[in-house]
Structures are given as C-alpha cells and as structure tokens.
Design a protein around this motif. Sequence first.
Motif, short mmCIF file in Angstrom:
data_model
loop_
_atom_site.label_atom_id
_atom_site.label_comp_id
_atom_site.label_asym_id
_atom_site.label_seq_id
_atom_site.Cartn_x
_atom_site.Cartn_y
_atom_site.Cartn_z
N GLN A 26 2.30 -82.89 11.90
CA GLN A 26 2.64 -81.63 12.54
C GLN A 26 3.79 -80.93 11.84
O GLN A 26 3.82 -79.71 11.74
CB GLN A 26 2.98 -81.85 14.01
CG GLN A 26 1.77 -82.16 14.88
CD GLN A 26 2.14 -82.38 16.32
OE1 GLN A 26 3.30 -82.68 16.61
NE2 GLN A 26 1.19 -82.25 17.21
N ARG A 27 4.75 -81.72 11.36
CA ARG A 27 5.87 -81.12 10.63
C ARG A 27 5.39 -80.44 9.36
O ARG A 27 5.90 -79.40 8.96
CB ARG A 27 6.91 -82.19 10.28
CG ARG A 27 8.04 -82.27 11.26
CD ARG A 27 9.27 -82.93 10.69
NE ARG A 27 9.07 -84.15 9.95
CZ ARG A 27 9.16 -85.36 10.47
NH1 ARG A 27 9.41 -85.53 11.75
NH2 ARG A 27 9.01 -86.41 9.70
N GLU A 28 4.41 -81.05 8.70
CA GLU A 28 3.92 -80.51 7.44
C GLU A 28 2.83 -79.46 7.65
O GLU A 28 2.52 -78.69 6.75
CB GLU A 28 3.42 -81.64 6.55
CG GLU A 28 4.53 -82.64 6.24
CD GLU A 28 4.16 -83.62 5.16
OE1 GLU A 28 3.12 -83.41 4.50
OE2 GLU A 28 4.90 -84.60 4.96
N MET A 29 2.22 -79.46 8.84
CA MET A 29 1.24 -78.45 9.21
C MET A 29 1.69 -77.85 10.54
O MET A 29 1.19 -78.22 11.60
CB MET A 29 -0.16 -79.08 9.36
CG MET A 29 -0.79 -79.51 8.05
SD MET A 29 -1.33 -78.11 7.05
CE MET A 29 -2.60 -77.40 8.09
N PRO A 30 2.65 -76.92 10.53
CA PRO A 30 3.23 -76.39 11.78
C PRO A 30 2.20 -75.80 12.74
O PRO A 30 2.43 -75.75 13.95
CB PRO A 30 4.19 -75.31 11.27
CG PRO A 30 4.52 -75.71 9.88
CD PRO A 30 3.28 -76.34 9.35
N GLU A 31 1.05 -75.38 12.20
CA GLU A 31 0.02 -74.79 13.05
C GLU A 31 -0.48 -75.78 14.10
O GLU A 31 -1.04 -75.40 15.13
CB GLU A 31 -1.17 -74.32 12.21
CG GLU A 31 -0.81 -73.25 11.17
CD GLU A 31 -0.38 -73.83 9.84
OE1 GLU A 31 -0.39 -73.10 8.85
OE2 GLU A 31 -0.02 -75.02 9.80
N LEU A 32 -0.30 -77.09 13.84
CA LEU A 32 -0.77 -78.11 14.77
C LEU A 32 0.17 -78.29 15.96
O LEU A 32 -0.21 -78.86 16.97
CB LEU A 32 -0.90 -79.46 14.05
CG LEU A 32 -1.91 -79.54 12.90
CD1 LEU A 32 -1.79 -80.89 12.21
CD2 LEU A 32 -3.32 -79.33 13.40
N ALA A 33 1.39 -77.77 15.84
CA ALA A 33 2.41 -78.04 16.85
C ALA A 33 2.02 -77.51 18.23
O ALA A 33 2.39 -78.10 19.25
CB ALA A 33 3.74 -77.44 16.42
N GLU A 34 1.26 -76.41 18.28
CA GLU A 34 0.92 -75.81 19.57
C GLU A 34 0.03 -76.72 20.41
O GLU A 34 -0.12 -76.51 21.62
CB GLU A 34 0.23 -74.47 19.37
CG GLU A 34 -1.11 -74.56 18.68
CD GLU A 34 -1.74 -73.18 18.46
OE1 GLU A 34 -2.39 -72.69 19.40
OE2 GLU A 34 -1.57 -72.62 17.37
#
Length: 298
Positions: free
Chosen positions: A108-116
């Motif tokens: 998630q840190r490397e793919m911020p789009e996943l954070a939601e």
Amino acid sequence: MRFIEEIVVEEFLPTFRSMLAADLRDRGFTQSEVAEALGISQSAVSKYAHGDVGQREEFLEDERVQELVERVGEGLADGTMTPVQGLVETEVLIRKLERGDLLATIHQREMPELAEYGSEFDIHDSDSEFRTAERVLSSLRRGLRVLENASGFAGLIPNVGSNLVACTPDATSIDDVAGVPGRIVDIKGRATVPSEPEFGVSEYVASVLLAAREAGAEVNAAANIRYDAELLARLEELGHETAEFESEDGVDASVAAALADDPTATVLYQTGSYGIEPIIYILGDDAVAVAETVRELV
C-alpha cells in the motif's frame, strides 16, 4: 504498477534467505551445505555472507520472520524438517503477511491507490472489496468506450448531461456506485467523458439505480438519456418494459411505485415538470449491457 509478488521476490525472499543462510552457518553448515539446503548456488551464499544482497529492515525486525528462520534453521540442522517442509512453512507466513499484514502494508505504501481499501484487504481474495470495486470500474470503463464510439450518442444527451453508473453487488449508498465525475457532456456534437470513473460521484442517476434495486429490481447499472416518445417506443420494440415515475414524491418512493406497477421494467422515465427535465433511465445487468442498449438507439 508494482505487484505484491514483486515485493516478495525482490525483497522478502533475499532478506529471508540471507537470514536463514546466516542461521545455518552459525549452526556449523558449510557454504556448500547451506547452498544445498536452500536450493541456491554457492556464489549466492557467498553474496549473502558478504552482505552483497540487500535486506529490508521491516523483515529483519519482524518477530514472526525471526521465529521462522530459527525454527527452519533448527529443523534443517537436526533433520526434523526437510527443505520442502521449510518451503511450505515459509509460504504459509508469506500468505499471512499478504493478508492485511506487513506485506500488504508495504504494498500500500508503494501503491497509494490501494490505501482507500484499508489495511485488512487481501489482494488475492477474489471476493475482496478491492477486487469487487475494480471489477465494477473495469466494466464501467468498457461501457463508456461503447458510448464514446457510438456514432450519434451525443444527440441522446439531455441538457443536464448523461451518466453511466454501475454498483457493487451489495450496494446500499451512493458511495457504492461508480460513475463519471461531472457527467458525460455534448461538446460540439461529440460525447465527451471528462475524467475516469470514480465511486461516489453520481447523485441522481445513482439514486435511481439504488431505488430500483431497493424496490426489488435485479440491476447493477444505469444510464440516463433525453426523453423522447420515439426513443421510448424504440426501447419497447427492443423488448424493454417501461414504467413512468414522478419525481415530486422523492426518487425512492416514485421509483418504488413505478416498479410496483411493473416489476419487470428496465426502462424508467419521467416526462418532466417545472424545473425538472424529462429523462429516460435505462437499467441493466452491467454497464456494458446498458451502454449497448443505448447504442441501439442511435
């Protein structure tokens, strides 16, 4: 775009193998014995020994990784664990770390789009909120391409603009419905989609879809076009049941009343009133099916 498997291969496994190689050397294994136990070359073992392989601090410090290294190292050393058993134990930990745990957090840190989607989701879970939402967005994008490529679609766009929306299987609110921000508009005779679809950006079309579902309609997508008696007749020729609803009583009550009279209706329409533009709403199984119905009208 970086896959979680890349983090496993490029960062977890080198760190884990270097930790396990060091553990086995401390237990008296020779370089060739370490290579055989880990199924790698002696040159790779040498690189681990000389610190030539990068290690990720999060894995080095994780107590579960440390415990697994010690357990596998001890098992390989005293013969109570085979390399295959060690592999299985490692795979079990990797799967655990991928499910809303350390690997998922790094991803998630490397793919911020996943954070939601929160820290608990499992990217490999076919029924996860993440994958469900992405499937809805993918279907919506395909439906929008159908509309963009439909010659003459711009002529069906009402003054308030059109929208194509789709919802998740258990949708209960507008946040569960994806649509086009700003709606689809007619610019110089060409249907223009201003931006990528998102969840929670449609109000009225999404409300009609949700109201239809609440009333028992088995539909997952909807689109609005301008009202025209000839268009309505054409939709009926195509096999659609149509039902009129009045919006003065509120969308939920009006749509429920219309579907109570005809539960099989897949086209809802309102002929307009003061300050309300007449509109046709087309409902369907998914965004592509709805878009294809619209395309048949042009």
